[in-house]
Design a protein around this motif. Structure first.
Motif, PDB file in Angstrom:
ATOM      1  N   ILE A 172       1.069  -1.119  -0.332  1.00 23.91           N
ATOM      2  CA  ILE A 172      -0.311  -0.230  -0.101  1.00 23.91           C
ATOM      3  C   ILE A 172       1.195   1.004  -0.059  1.00 23.91           C
ATOM      4  N   ILE A 173       0.849   2.142  -1.261  1.00 24.80           N
ATOM      5  CA  ILE A 173       1.429   3.250  -1.176  1.00 24.80           C
ATOM      6  C   ILE A 173       1.055   4.875  -1.473  1.00 24.80           C
ATOM      7  N   GLY A 174       1.261   5.531  -0.509  1.00 24.43           N
ATOM      8  CA  GLY A 174       1.077   6.757  -0.660  1.00 24.43           C
ATOM      9  C   GLY A 174       1.819   7.440  -1.261  1.00 24.43           C
ATOM     10  N   TRP A 175       0.512   8.938  -2.474  1.00 26.06           N
ATOM     11  CA  TRP A 175       1.531   8.722  -3.783  1.00 26.06           C
ATOM     12  C   TRP A 175       1.197  10.678  -3.437  1.00 26.06           C
ATOM     13  N   MET A 176       1.766  11.495  -3.433  1.00 28.21           N
ATOM     14  CA  MET A 176       2.262  12.457  -3.495  1.00 28.21           C
ATOM     15  C   MET A 176       1.549  12.624  -5.212  1.00 28.21           C
ATOM     16  N   TYR A 177       0.490  14.109  -5.879  1.00 33.62           N
ATOM     17  CA  TYR A 177       0.658  14.402  -7.338  1.00 33.62           C
ATOM     18  C   TYR A 177       0.973  15.812  -7.037  1.00 33.62           C
ATOM     19  N   LEU A 178       2.081  15.744  -7.847  1.00 34.18           N
ATOM     20  CA  LEU A 178       2.012  17.271  -7.906  1.00 34.18           C
ATOM     21  C   LEU A 178       1.868  17.477  -9.505  1.00 34.18           C
ATOM     22  N   PRO A 179       1.747  18.537  -9.761  1.00 36.21           N
ATOM     23  CA  PRO A 179       1.220  19.011 -11.336  1.00 36.21           C
ATOM     24  C   PRO A 179       2.436  19.371 -11.864  1.00 36.21           C
ATOM     25  N   PRO A 180       2.413  20.028 -12.678  1.00 34.89           N
ATOM     26  CA  PRO A 180       3.919  19.645 -14.031  1.00 34.89           C
ATOM     27  C   PRO A 180       4.594  21.206 -13.900  1.00 34.89           C
ATOM     28  N   ASP A 187       0.943  19.195 -19.593  1.00 38.29           N
ATOM     29  CA  ASP A 187       2.018  17.874 -19.032  1.00 38.29           C
ATOM     30  C   ASP A 187       2.026  17.136 -18.399  1.00 38.29           C
ATOM     31  N   PRO A 188       2.223  16.037 -18.365  1.00 40.25           N
ATOM     32  CA  PRO A 188       1.262  15.181 -17.079  1.00 40.25           C
ATOM     33  C   PRO A 188       1.741  15.471 -15.603  1.00 40.25           C
ATOM     34  N   MET A 189       0.593  14.746 -14.793  1.00 36.77           N
ATOM     35  CA  MET A 189       1.546  14.924 -13.442  1.00 36.77           C
ATOM     36  C   MET A 189       2.406  13.965 -13.134  1.00 36.77           C
ATOM     37  N   LEU A 317       1.890  26.288 -10.823  1.00 40.49           N
ATOM     38  CA  LEU A 317       0.528  25.100 -11.270  1.00 40.49           C
ATOM     39  C   LEU A 317      -0.188  25.406 -10.094  1.00 40.49           C
ATOM     40  N   GLU A 318      -1.214  25.158  -9.970  1.00 41.66           N
ATOM     41  CA  GLU A 318      -1.991  24.054  -8.649  1.00 41.66           C
ATOM     42  C   GLU A 318      -2.918  23.560  -8.917  1.00 41.66           C
ATOM     43  N   ILE A 319      -3.188  23.059  -7.990  1.00 40.67           N
ATOM     44  CA  ILE A 319      -4.569  21.674  -8.644  1.00 40.67           C
ATOM     45  C   ILE A 319      -5.809  22.130  -7.993  1.00 40.67           C
ATOM     46  N   VAL A 320      -6.737  22.089  -9.401  1.00 44.83           N
ATOM     47  CA  VAL A 320      -7.948  22.371  -8.539  1.00 44.83           C
ATOM     48  C   VAL A 320      -9.298  21.742  -8.916  1.00 44.83           C
ATOM     49  N   LEU A 489      -5.688  29.736 -17.632  1.00 43.95           N
ATOM     50  CA  LEU A 489      -5.125  28.437 -18.078  1.00 43.95           C
ATOM     51  C   LEU A 489      -6.125  27.053 -17.359  1.00 43.95           C
ATOM     52  N   TYR A 490      -6.755  26.278 -17.394  1.00 40.41           N
ATOM     53  CA  TYR A 490      -7.160  24.935 -16.916  1.00 40.41           C
ATOM     54  C   TYR A 490      -6.554  23.402 -17.829  1.00 40.41           C
ATOM     55  N   SER A 491      -6.402  22.666 -17.355  1.00 35.24           N
ATOM     56  CA  SER A 491      -6.342  21.878 -17.864  1.00 35.24           C
ATOM     57  C   SER A 491      -6.395  20.636 -17.127  1.00 35.24           C
ATOM     58  N   ARG A 492      -7.337  18.959 -17.839  1.00 34.09           N
ATOM     59  CA  ARG A 492      -8.292  18.413 -16.762  1.00 34.09           C
ATOM     60  C   ARG A 492      -6.327  17.158 -16.909  1.00 34.09           C
ATOM     61  N   VAL A 493      -6.594  16.624 -15.431  1.00 30.91           N
ATOM     62  CA  VAL A 493      -6.050  15.666 -15.005  1.00 30.91           C
ATOM     63  C   VAL A 493      -6.723  14.741 -15.647  1.00 30.91           C
ATOM     64  N   GLN A 494      -5.541  13.566 -16.281  1.00 29.10           N
ATOM     65  CA  GLN A 494      -5.659  12.503 -17.075  1.00 29.10           C
ATOM     66  C   GLN A 494      -5.352  10.944 -16.182  1.00 29.10           C
TER      67      GLN A 494
END
Length: 520
Positions: A172-180, A187-189, A317-320, A489-494
């Protein structure tokens, strides 16, 4: 013979029907003439008559259906049955009897539960090497830590964050997601591990901190309650680098921003970066996380709701999170900054007030766009001052009006509805409007009046200011902040997130209130 009697419903003294079909007439007659004197066959016939309501060919009153006990089923069939039950029910089943308890030690059952409930697809050979069974994996790892699977927001002051806890193989792993890296919003996360949990030789689960550059080390997880847990590092010396804080800062800057401090010429931006490093470094040994849900989608939503990456000037960049609420859409910060912290509603869109943009030549003129937005704002304020449910002519909204819960798109026949069906509109930023990313789309589908939240440092004097929401396509939208003359500008987290959907609309609304109250 007994099995045959139960299947056929007739005792052997009367002649088995299946055997009679295979005999010639002479054999059948001889069988019928045999004396009915065998006591054992009498019992079999009695049993068949009891089950089928027959005795000597005569009908009798119907009897209740026979009782079939699970204990009579073969073990291999019980394994299949037990493997289809939820793993949480199996411990109670093991207490029924010794046979059930023995069968529940079969690892086939637990391997299926691990696969169907948690997506574990590891083969048994890997487990045999470590001496850990699928039953151990389920009971001591997956079931014990099931409450921390999903999406979480770390409590790091105004900066927040996005943590995704998943089952990854036998961990079980806790991954911290960071914006590009700024400003590449498409760009991908990026992501990095913060902790992991696994089993060591059939013992209890081991928690390891993954922070720093010196490998896994001893950590601890405490589940405070269902929607909150905390992590603690027991060996913080693993977080330190030989070159001291300067080396740690340079390493953090390359990971966080993809550049060096010398590459950043804007003095205010340098101050913001240094401030974030100092603040977040205080939380490298202990963190508290609170659960967040993804919004539920609805067929009438303008686009699919979910997580997006957005540009926020010098803050990077920030996550919304985009969600729809009847007549409005909301953009909530999952990560934040000292001005507008995580959890706050950064943009609100009025879906009842589409905006018709001018031609491209006129759109270059910022004053023309400003006039259109301010007129829309005045119309919104005028409607808000009217009594609820009444129009300008004083009449009620009437039977034909759409209830608030159904308002997702512009009314049929309106300019907004036509814009959704027509060809994409040309779009360009007005002269004087700043943008971190000049590679924005040059066509859009529709625009709406909206408001954006601005504030001073430390979230002082917050206020909502007018702007325009621009829908480019299914995965991108933008917002022009009129007062700041700035464009986001906002782009979807894929990415696909398991265990993250809100159980109900009420649970999602409650979650939004909770994360907003933490930084208000």
């Amino acid at each position: 013979m007994a099995v045959c009697a139960r299947l056929c419903g007739v005792g052997p003294s009367r002649g088995c029907r299946r055997r009679q079909q295979r005999r010639d007439p002479a054999e059948t007659a001889a069988a019928d003439s045999e004396p009915d004197t065998d006591l054992e066959e009498e019992r079999i016939e009695a049993g068949a008559a009891e089950l089928c309501g027959e005795w000597g060919g005569r009908s009798s009153s119907p009897s209740p259906p026979p009782r079939c006990s699970l204990l009579e089923l073969p073990p291999e069939l019980l394994v299949e049955i037990f493997a289809s039950l939820p793993g949480t029910d199996l411990p109670n089943l093991a207490q029924v009897c010794t046979k059930f308890c023995r069968i529940l030690h079969n690892d086939t059952i637990w391997r299926r539960r691990c696969r169907e409930e948690y997506g574990v697809c590891e083969n048994l050979r890997k487990l045999e090497i470590t001496g850990v069974s699928c039953r151990d994996i389920y009971a001591k790892l997956l079931h014990r830590y099931r409450h921390i699977l999903g999406l979480w927001q770390p409590d790091i002051g105004p900066y927040g964050g996005l943590l995704n806890v998943v089952v990854d193989g036998l961990f079980i792993i806790g991954w911290m997601y960071l914006p590009p890296h700024d400003p590449h919003v498409d760009d991908p996360m990026r992501f990095k591990p913060l902790f992991r949990i696994h089993l060591m030789e059939r013992k209890s689960a081991t928690v390891e901190c993954m922070y720093g550059h010196r490998g896994p080390h001893n950590g601890h997880i405490q589940i405070v309650k269902k929607d909150e847990f905390s992590t603690k590092c027991n060996q913080t010396e693993h977080h330190r680098m030989s070159g001291g804080r300067q080396e740690e800062f340079r390493t953090w800057l390359r990971e966080e921003w993809g550049r060096t401090l010398e590459d950043i010429f804007h003095e205010h931006m340098q101050e913001l970066i240094l401030m974030k490093f100092i603040y977040t470094s205080q939380y490298d040994n202990c963190l508290t996380y609170r659960r967040i849900y993804l919004p539920l989608s609805h067929p009438d939503d303008l686009i699919r709701p979910g997580l997006f990456k957005g540009t926020y000037g010098s803050h990077g960049l920030e996550i919304v999170m985009l969600s729809f609420h009847g007549r409005h859409a909301r953009v909530t910060k999952i990560t934040g900054d000292p001005n507008i912290p995580a959890g706050q509603q950064t943009v609100e869109v009025d879906l009842m007030h589409p905006i018709q943009l001018p031609t491209v030549d006129d759109l270059y003129n910022f004053n023309e766009l400003s006039r259109i937005i301010l007129e829309a704002q005045e119309e919104v304020h005028r409607e808000q001052r009217q009594p609820e449910g009444r129009t300008e002519d004083g009449e009620g909204s009437g039977e034909g009006s759409r209830p608030p819960t159904e308002v997702r798109e512009p009314e049929p026949g309106s300019e907004g509805a036509a814009a959704l069906k027509e060809e994409p509109l040309q779009f360009v930023l007005p002269v004087g409007v700043s943008s971190r990313n000049e590679n924005y789309p040059r066509t859009c589908r529709i625009c709406f009046f909206g408001t954006g939240l601005i504030a001073g440092h430390g979230f002082t004097s917050p206020e909502r200011t007018p702007g325009v929401f621009i829908l480019f396509d299914d995965d991108r939208f933008g917002f022009i902040w009129l007062e700041l003359k700035s464009f986001s500008l906002y782009s979807r987290v894929q990415a696909t997130f398991r265990n993250a959907d809100a159980p109900s609309p009420q649970a999602f609304e409650e979650m939004l209130k909770n994360i907003q109250s933490l930084t208000s």
